[in-house]
Design a protein around this motif. Structure first.
Motif, mmCIF file in Angstrom:
data_model
loop_
_atom_site.group_PDB
_atom_site.id
_atom_site.type_symbol
_atom_site.label_atom_id
_atom_site.label_comp_id
_atom_site.label_asym_id
_atom_site.label_seq_id
_atom_site.Cartn_x
_atom_site.Cartn_y
_atom_site.Cartn_z
ATOM 1 N N ARG A 92 0.831 -1.210 0.000
ATOM 2 C CA ARG A 92 0.000 0.000 0.000
ATOM 3 C C ARG A 92 0.867 1.262 0.000
ATOM 4 O O ARG A 92 0.501 2.269 -0.593
ATOM 5 C CB ARG A 92 -0.917 0.011 1.221
ATOM 6 N N ALA A 93 2.018 1.175 0.701
ATOM 7 C CA ALA A 93 2.906 2.337 0.755
ATOM 8 C C ALA A 93 3.542 2.583 -0.608
ATOM 9 O O ALA A 93 3.756 3.723 -1.004
ATOM 10 C CB ALA A 93 3.989 2.135 1.813
ATOM 11 N N ARG A 122 -9.268 -9.152 1.091
ATOM 12 C CA ARG A 122 -9.154 -7.806 0.510
ATOM 13 C C ARG A 122 -8.657 -7.870 -0.930
ATOM 14 O O ARG A 122 -8.611 -6.845 -1.606
ATOM 15 C CB ARG A 122 -8.154 -6.955 1.313
ATOM 16 N N LYS B 22 1.465 9.203 5.058
ATOM 17 C CA LYS B 22 1.126 8.527 3.804
ATOM 18 C C LYS B 22 0.195 7.337 4.049
ATOM 19 O O LYS B 22 -0.725 7.103 3.275
ATOM 20 C CB LYS B 22 2.415 8.068 3.116
ATOM 21 N N CYS B 23 0.444 6.573 5.111
ATOM 22 C CA CYS B 23 -0.345 5.360 5.358
ATOM 23 C C CYS B 23 -0.824 5.316 6.804
ATOM 24 O O CYS B 23 -0.020 5.372 7.736
ATOM 25 C CB CYS B 23 0.505 4.112 5.103
ATOM 26 N N VAL B 49 -3.110 6.731 2.200
ATOM 27 C CA VAL B 49 -3.778 5.428 2.230
ATOM 28 C C VAL B 49 -4.454 5.247 3.589
ATOM 29 O O VAL B 49 -3.798 5.347 4.622
ATOM 30 C CB VAL B 49 -2.759 4.286 2.019
ATOM 31 N N LEU B 51 -6.562 2.412 5.694
ATOM 32 C CA LEU B 51 -6.981 1.012 5.664
ATOM 33 C C LEU B 51 -7.422 0.565 7.044
ATOM 34 O O LEU B 51 -6.664 0.678 8.020
ATOM 35 C CB LEU B 51 -5.855 0.111 5.143
#
Lengths: 257, 351
Positions: A92-93, A122, B22-23, B49, B51
């Protein structure tokens, strides 16, 4: 393993090379262990796809904890069972990276069941190589979630009693029920024909990621000769005659195919 | 600067986004729900992001992955969820990965309740997970300070490669105050991370590890951590003092209690009691030295916490018997009123 410096006698042509993405480090596995074969198949896939400089591997806890030493790619060592969560964080990063985890049955199908199921669900765009050798190898041969009924381990000295400890977990079948995964397959490396099939499956699992297809998992039913207390050839036969009965080979899910 | 009216939870989220987050990975838990929801709404719009993980265990390991990949990353939770994250936090510390963890503390132990508490001080400042490590622990007492400290947490975590924790409580999370926020940081200003896993292109492979089976080498890894901690102790101790110059009784309190203690000091002064306050802002590194210094001339150092006396141990280590060190605390999510604390102050100041 032939070393890069191996002298080729006159009149011979060298036909067997170490994959570029494998390092010079010697495997730390026991003789006859299937980890070595699987490790090489992964390196061949990385080479064939030309992704060595954008691949990140996740090493599990267990016999493959030293995996990072064997490859010439970036590596992260994860906590026991958490490889799919760590892989999720990396992917994801930085979606440009090709991220694969390499996990044993204790890591993936016992302590890491939740992380595995949810990453699969997912449809996380990662590649998971799952080596199922039906035992906790590194800690000395305890019962794994995949240990066969009746199989002797150090924690099932009289053989696994399913009334007390349940049945071997067929996690690939479980994952194949989900909508998320792109590719779930079970392979083995106990003979040359099966090694070639496993090679194609691993290649596909990596290619899927490059094509953005999502979660791909290759289960390899493997032998741990040390804990089976069998010489490697008999251990291979043991896989074919016992383990594969409980863990039948083949594709369990191929999305859109 | 942008002026916004925000809850503590929202201010933390907004400050994190402006820090170049960022995440962000999370699992729902009260009382930090607004933080999660703010992130879900805002972070994807602003290039990050968001999640929601299947558990706190998964969320912290996603943070571990994102930190390894070299981006600014964060997770937030509250006490029971932070307990679940301890494994991952220990790995972050061992692998020297920067990350920010927010703990909006609630009553414990066990499931406890969702009321404000400070019972996680030991867990936050003494390690929490296994092994010899520390987090940088920052304890805001107002909403604007929460925003500032989040930005500082990202900075310090990056600079020292040590995970940082924001240790606050449900009261601060829910409270609304005006906040001045600086513009988002320039991504170019965020330190480079040459150690991150970004693909071994034109360089040898990078490896992120938190283990070494060879004791001598693991000792060396540990010594690097310890040297870093000593450097942080030298450079990063932060605290606030109020009316300490002529104090006859010093209150030591942090976070929500630090804020309430300010009211207590003002009321005590009105009644002729020369009370003062030392409010630790960094709980680790702890302000031992300023407390030691004050204890040389203040006869009574009263620690006030929403716990059974956790920071109290550090206060006593700082005072080393130079002053009396009484304690006043509340438990289970009960928050004392200024009046209740004032009567403790009176009792000890005159007694």
């Amino acid at each position: 393993m032939p070393q890069a410096s191996t002298q080729v006698p006159e009149g011979y042509v060298k036909a067997f090379f170490r994959p570029r993405s494998l390092s010079d480090a010697k495997y730390t596995y026991c003789p006859g262990c299937h980890h070595g074969i699987v490790g090489r198949l992964i390196a061949e896939a990385i080479d064939e796809l030309g992704i060595q400089d954008r691949t990140v591997g996740i090493a599990p806890v267990g016999c493959a904890v030293f995996l990072y030493q064997f490859y010439r790619v970036d590596f992260v060592q994860a906590a026991h069972g958490r490889a799919c969560a760590v892989a999720t964080g990396i992917k994801r990063a930085n979606p440009e990276l090709v991220v694969f985890s390499y996990q044993g049955d204790g890591d993936l199908a016992a302590i890491g069941t939740a992380e595995t199921v949810h990453a699969a669900n997912r449809g996380e765009n990662i590649t998971v190589i799952f080596v199922n050798n039906q035992v906790y190898g590194m800690t000395g041969g305890e019962m794994a979630p995949t240990t066969l009924p009746g199989q002797r381990t150090t924690t099932t000295p009289e053989g696994r009693d399913v009334r007390l400890t349940g049945y071997p977990l067929r996690i690939s079948e479980m994952l194949a029920q989900l909508d998320g995964p792109a590719y779930i397959t079970r392979q083995s490396v106990h003979d040359v024909r099966h090694i070639q099939m496993a090679r194609r499956a691993i290649l596909k699992a990596f290619r899927n990621q490059l094509e953005g297809k999502g979660f791909s998992l290759v289960e390899i039913v493997a032998a741990c000769p040390t804990n089976l207390k069998l010489p490697p050839p008999q251990a291979n036969r043991w896989v074919a005659e016992n383990a594969l009965k409980y863990f039948p080979l083949g594709d369990l899910k191929v999305k859109g195919g | 600067m942008t002026r916004m009216l925000l809850r503590g939870n929202e201010a933390i989220a907004e400050a994190a986004i402006r820090s170049g987050l960022k995440c962000y990975f999370c699992y729902p838990i009260t009382p930090q729900g607004e933080l999660v929801e703010y992130m879900a709404r805002e972070l994807p719009k602003r290039g990050g992001v968001f999640l929601q993980a299947e558990s706190e265990v998964a969320a912290i390991n996603m943070v571990y992955g994102a930190a390894a990949a070299g981006v600014r990353t964060m997770t937030s939770s509250s006490s029971p969820g932070i307990s679940l994250k301890q494994e991952g936090i220990s790995y972050l510390a061992g692998a020297r990965l920067p990350a920010v963890i927010v703990n909006m503390m609630r009553g414990g132990p066990g499931l406890g309740n969702i009321a404000p508490a400070q019972g996680d001080y030991f867990q936050a400042t003494k390690g929490g997970g296994h092994g010899d490590y520390h987090l940088i622990v920052l304890a805001p007492s107002t909403v604007p300070e929460a925003a500032q400290l989040v930005m500082l947490a990202f900075e310090l975590s990056d600079r020292y490669r040590v995970p940082a924790m924001i240790l606050a409580d449900g009261m601060l999370g829910q409270m609304m105050e005006p906040v001045e926020l600086p513009p988002p940081v320039d991504p170019k200003g965020i330190p480079q991370r040459p150690w991150a896993v970004t693909g071994a292109k034109g360089r040898p492979p990078n490896v992120i590890l938190s283990f070494d089976l060879e004791p001598q080498r693991l000792k060396e890894m540990n010594l690097v951590l310890q040297e870093t901690y000593r450097e942080i102790e030298r450079n990063e101790v932060r605290w606030e003092e109020m009316a300490t110059d002529d104090a006859q009784i010093l209150i030591v309190a942090y976070g929500t209690m630090g804020r309430i203690a300010k009211t207590v000091v003002r009321r005590a002064r009105k009644e002729g009691i020369r009370a003062g306050l030392l409010r630790p802002i960094t709980l680790w590194p702890f302000p031992y030295e300023p407390i030691r210094r004050l204890s040389e001339r203040v006869p009574t150092v009263l620690t006030v916490e929403l716990s059974a006396g956790q920071m109290w141990e550090d206060v006593r280590l700082a005072v080393e018997g130079r002053a009396k060190t009484p304690f006043y605390g509340e438990l289970g999510g009960v928050v004392p009123t200024p009046k209740e604390i004032l009567s403790e102050v009176k009792r000890h100041a005159t007694g």
